[in-house]
Design a protein around this motif. Structure first.
Motif, PDB file in Angstrom:
ATOM      1  N   TYR A   1       0.864  -1.238  -0.077  1.00 54.21           N
ATOM      2  CA  TYR A   1       0.153   0.121   0.303  1.00 54.21           C
ATOM      3  C   TYR A   1       0.813   1.140  -0.098  1.00 54.21           C
ATOM      4  O   TYR A   1       2.022   1.189   0.382  1.00 54.21           O
ATOM      5  CB  TYR A   1      -1.029   0.117   1.514  1.00 54.21           C
ATOM      6  N   LEU A   2       0.398   2.369  -0.566  1.00 51.72           N
ATOM      7  CA  LEU A   2       0.944   3.746  -0.711  1.00 51.72           C
ATOM      8  C   LEU A   2      -0.208   4.690  -0.431  1.00 51.72           C
ATOM      9  O   LEU A   2      -1.251   4.652  -0.877  1.00 51.72           O
ATOM     10  CB  LEU A   2       1.752   3.869  -1.659  1.00 51.72           C
ATOM     11  N   GLY A   3      -0.028   5.627   0.341  1.00 55.73           N
ATOM     12  CA  GLY A   3      -1.061   7.002   0.628  1.00 55.73           C
ATOM     13  C   GLY A   3      -0.636   7.850   1.605  1.00 55.73           C
ATOM     14  O   GLY A   3       0.437   8.009   1.791  1.00 55.73           O
ATOM     15  N   LYS A   4      -1.701   8.301   2.045  1.00 49.61           N
ATOM     16  CA  LYS A   4      -1.496   9.509   2.860  1.00 49.61           C
ATOM     17  C   LYS A   4      -1.887   9.493   4.383  1.00 49.61           C
ATOM     18  O   LYS A   4      -3.112   8.772   4.700  1.00 49.61           O
ATOM     19  CB  LYS A   4      -2.537  10.493   2.403  1.00 49.61           C
ATOM     20  N   THR A   5      -1.322  10.080   5.308  1.00 45.26           N
ATOM     21  CA  THR A   5      -1.303   9.986   6.759  1.00 45.26           C
ATOM     22  C   THR A   5      -1.908  11.176   7.187  1.00 45.26           C
ATOM     23  O   THR A   5      -1.157  12.337   6.873  1.00 45.26           O
ATOM     24  CB  THR A   5      -0.337   9.440   7.369  1.00 45.26           C
TER      25      THR A   5
ATOM     26  N   GLY B   1       2.610   7.898   3.437  1.00 48.34           N
ATOM     27  CA  GLY B   1       2.887   6.620   4.246  1.00 48.34           C
ATOM     28  C   GLY B   1       2.858   5.215   3.396  1.00 48.34           C
ATOM     29  O   GLY B   1       2.477   5.529   2.037  1.00 48.34           O
ATOM     30  N   GLY B   2       3.035   4.317   4.025  1.00 50.45           N
ATOM     31  CA  GLY B   2       3.022   2.915   3.395  1.00 50.45           C
ATOM     32  C   GLY B   2       2.766   1.694   4.223  1.00 50.45           C
ATOM     33  O   GLY B   2       3.005   1.866   5.394  1.00 50.45           O
ATOM     34  N   ALA B   3       2.523   0.577   3.569  1.00 50.87           N
ATOM     35  CA  ALA B   3       2.255  -0.417   4.469  1.00 50.87           C
ATOM     36  C   ALA B   3       2.387  -1.721   3.504  1.00 50.87           C
ATOM     37  O   ALA B   3       2.226  -1.778   2.324  1.00 50.87           O
ATOM     38  CB  ALA B   3       0.837  -0.462   5.051  1.00 50.87           C
ATOM     39  N   ILE B   4       2.669  -2.747   4.380  1.00 51.74           N
ATOM     40  CA  ILE B   4       2.804  -4.263   3.660  1.00 51.74           C
ATOM     41  C   ILE B   4       1.896  -5.237   4.621  1.00 51.74           C
ATOM     42  O   ILE B   4       1.915  -4.928   5.969  1.00 51.74           O
ATOM     43  CB  ILE B   4       4.219  -4.832   3.497  1.00 51.74           C
TER      44      ILE B   4
ATOM     45  N   GLU C   1       3.563   5.212   9.138  1.00 52.10           N
ATOM     46  CA  GLU C   1       2.644   6.584   8.695  1.00 52.10           C
ATOM     47  C   GLU C   1       3.362   7.672   8.211  1.00 52.10           C
ATOM     48  O   GLU C   1       2.660   8.805   7.787  1.00 52.10           O
ATOM     49  CB  GLU C   1       2.261   6.798  10.121  1.00 52.10           C
ATOM     50  N   GLY C   2       4.710   7.823   8.066  1.00 45.68           N
ATOM     51  CA  GLY C   2       5.494   8.733   7.368  1.00 45.68           C
ATOM     52  C   GLY C   2       5.856   9.946   8.555  1.00 45.68           C
ATOM     53  O   GLY C   2       5.602   9.847   9.852  1.00 45.68           O
ATOM     54  N   SER C   3       6.482  11.070   8.107  1.00 46.37           N
ATOM     55  CA  SER C   3       6.742  11.873   9.058  1.00 46.37           C
ATOM     56  C   SER C   3       6.032  13.291   8.647  1.00 46.37           C
ATOM     57  O   SER C   3       6.095  13.676   7.653  1.00 46.37           O
ATOM     58  CB  SER C   3       8.414  12.314   8.658  1.00 46.37           C
ATOM     59  N   SER C   4       5.400  13.668   9.541  1.00 46.58           N
ATOM     60  CA  SER C   4       4.448  14.875   9.744  1.00 46.58           C
ATOM     61  C   SER C   4       5.200  16.050  10.246  1.00 46.58           C
ATOM     62  O   SER C   4       6.204  15.876  11.054  1.00 46.58           O
ATOM     63  CB  SER C   4       2.964  14.612  10.020  1.00 46.58           C
TER      64      SER C   4
ATOM     65  N   ARG D   1      -2.722  11.451  19.507  1.00 47.50           N
ATOM     66  CA  ARG D   1      -2.247  11.374  18.157  1.00 47.50           C
ATOM     67  C   ARG D   1      -2.770  10.300  17.250  1.00 47.50           C
ATOM     68  O   ARG D   1      -2.306   9.574  16.690  1.00 47.50           O
ATOM     69  CB  ARG D   1      -0.696  10.723  18.526  1.00 47.50           C
ATOM     70  N   ASP D   2      -4.111  10.470  17.432  1.00 54.15           N
ATOM     71  CA  ASP D   2      -5.116   9.661  16.409  1.00 54.15           C
ATOM     72  C   ASP D   2      -4.599  10.176  15.047  1.00 54.15           C
ATOM     73  O   ASP D   2      -4.381  11.231  14.909  1.00 54.15           O
ATOM     74  CB  ASP D   2      -6.431  10.225  16.674  1.00 54.15           C
ATOM     75  N   SER D   3      -4.733   9.296  14.061  1.00 52.12           N
ATOM     76  CA  SER D   3      -4.471   9.659  12.699  1.00 52.12           C
ATOM     77  C   SER D   3      -5.323   8.870  11.919  1.00 52.12           C
ATOM     78  O   SER D   3      -5.891   7.879  12.197  1.00 52.12           O
ATOM     79  CB  SER D   3      -3.121   9.346  12.458  1.00 52.12           C
ATOM     80  N   ASP D   4      -5.790   9.300  10.512  1.00 48.99           N
ATOM     81  CA  ASP D   4      -6.216   8.703   9.424  1.00 48.99           C
ATOM     82  C   ASP D   4      -5.339   8.310   8.435  1.00 48.99           C
ATOM     83  O   ASP D   4      -4.280   9.124   8.156  1.00 48.99           O
ATOM     84  CB  ASP D   4      -7.342   9.659   9.011  1.00 48.99           C
ATOM     85  N   VAL D   5      -5.198   7.094   7.923  1.00 46.76           N
ATOM     86  CA  VAL D   5      -4.381   6.431   7.052  1.00 46.76           C
ATOM     87  C   VAL D   5      -5.004   5.954   6.057  1.00 46.76           C
ATOM     88  O   VAL D   5      -5.701   5.092   6.233  1.00 46.76           O
ATOM     89  CB  VAL D   5      -3.211   5.348   7.712  1.00 46.76           C
ATOM     90  N   ILE D   6      -4.796   6.731   4.710  1.00 44.90           N
ATOM     91  CA  ILE D   6      -5.803   6.175   3.658  1.00 44.90           C
ATOM     92  C   ILE D   6      -4.812   5.815   2.519  1.00 44.90           C
ATOM     93  O   ILE D   6      -3.995   6.479   2.038  1.00 44.90           O
ATOM     94  CB  ILE D   6      -6.649   7.568   3.074  1.00 44.90           C
TER      95      ILE D   6
END
Length: 337
Positions: free
Chosen positions: A201-205, A217-220, A239-242, A324-329
């Motif tokens: 996966y690849l996307g936005k946090t 961000g990304g995931a396996i 989740e990447g670096s914000s 530190r809740d987040s949405d990961v799409i």
């Protein structure tokens, strides 16, 4: 996600509890499948403020006069509140005049996540709480597949303003009857929806703060079917670096999964845990993370491209107890074997 424009281990399950109920109604009858998937959008009023609202809704029939649904509701931007969450509702429904026009009334618990202005020195706070949502809906089944809907919601919550919203929706019957109208029940599957699958996966946090900083961000993920409608996954989430934080770690979830349209399409609801291996804070407020474990709630869908490859979409909500809740799409590709 609270803004489209812009935990300890003992607590994560409680924060995501509505999804437990959601999983329960998905498995309530071995002979029934989810039937309708709908998108809603409209306006909401809380106190003296008008804002937008939208929702994903997933409903199945429990006989001619009853239904159950799982909804992810976003209540827009109320001053000092960016609120959304998941709800499970039971519905009474009644055909009026013909099976094509149906009136419904529903009620159910609402587990909300509210980004608010902090009252203890921080810039914001991720507040979790419980509420109840009362709904009435008029639905017109234009064909055996397509549905147009008008829905009125009344939202009552523990903390924060109550709200009233009016939404218009378009729905699609994934397990359609032969004639226009809602389906009472649907036939069950004879085999597991999933055997084995690996997905990238690849996307936005998006961090659930008042400024909603985002990162790539990304995931396996490895997925295995345990039963007809039950999958388990293990994976690694980055989740990447914000501007606020960087976090990544191990994930595991149980999933209620359904297949439709000759197994070409799947819809799934996942509930599990997220163990942060690396977590770095880039701001002094509201302070460093107090624990490694968080909850993870996910809605997902896939479309089979070939017998082995599929395209996937996931919306993950990371549920913390330290703001530190987040949405990961994510969008991704999966390989089945």
């Amino acid at each position: 996600m609270r803004n489209l424009n812009s935990v300890s281990s003992s607590r994560w399950a409680l924060n995501a509890a509505p999804c437990v109920a959601g999983l329960c109604f998905l498995f309530a009858s071995p002979g029934s499948e989810a039937q309708e998937f709908s998108l809603f959008g409209g306006g909401s009023r809380a106190g003296s403020t008008n804002t937008y609202t939208w929702a994903f809704n997933y409903q199945e029939g429990l006989g001619q006069y009853f239904a159950a649904s799982f909804t992810w509701l976003n209540e827009g931007h109320i001053p000092d509140h960016h609120r959304d969450g998941q709800m499970v509702q039971l519905w009474g429904r009644l055909p009026v005049g013909s099976p094509q026009f149906v009136l419904q009334a529903g009620v159910g618990p609402y587990r909300y996540f509210d980004t608010t202005t902090a009252g203890q020195g921080g810039s914001y706070s991720d507040t979790h709480g419980w509420g109840v949502v009362y709904s009435v809906r008029a639905a017109y089944y234009a064909s055996s597949r397509w549905i147009t809907q008008l829905q009125l919601n009344r939202v009552h919550v523990q903390r924060g303003p109550d709200a009233t919203s009016l939404m218009f929706g378009v729905g699609y019957q994934l397990d359609a009857p032969g004639v226009p109208g809602p389906r009472d029940w649907a036939s069950g599957s004879t085999h597991n929806v999933t055997n084995n699958e690996v997905a990238l996966y690849l996307g936005k946090t998006i961090v659930n703060s008042t400024s909603s900083p985002s990162a790539l961000g990304g995931a396996i993920e490895y997925r295995r079917g345990l039963a007809k409608y039950l999958d388990v996954t293990v994976g690694y989430l980055h989740e990447g670096s914000s501007k606020i934080s960087r976090r990544d770690g191990l994930t595991s979830q149980l999933w209620a999964t359904r297949a439709f349209l000759d197994d070409k399409v799947t819809l799934a609801l996942g509930l599990g845990a997220y163990y942060a291996i690396n977590e770095n804070e880039d701001s002094a407020s509201p302070g460093p993370g107090a624990g490694k474990f968080s909850g993870l709630v996910t809605i997902a869908g896939s479309y089979r491209l070939t017998s082995q490859w599929d395209a996937r979409l996931e919306w993950n909500r990371v549920v913390t107890h330290y703001n530190r809740d987040s949405d990961v799409i994510f969008a991704g590709v999966g390989y089945r074997f």
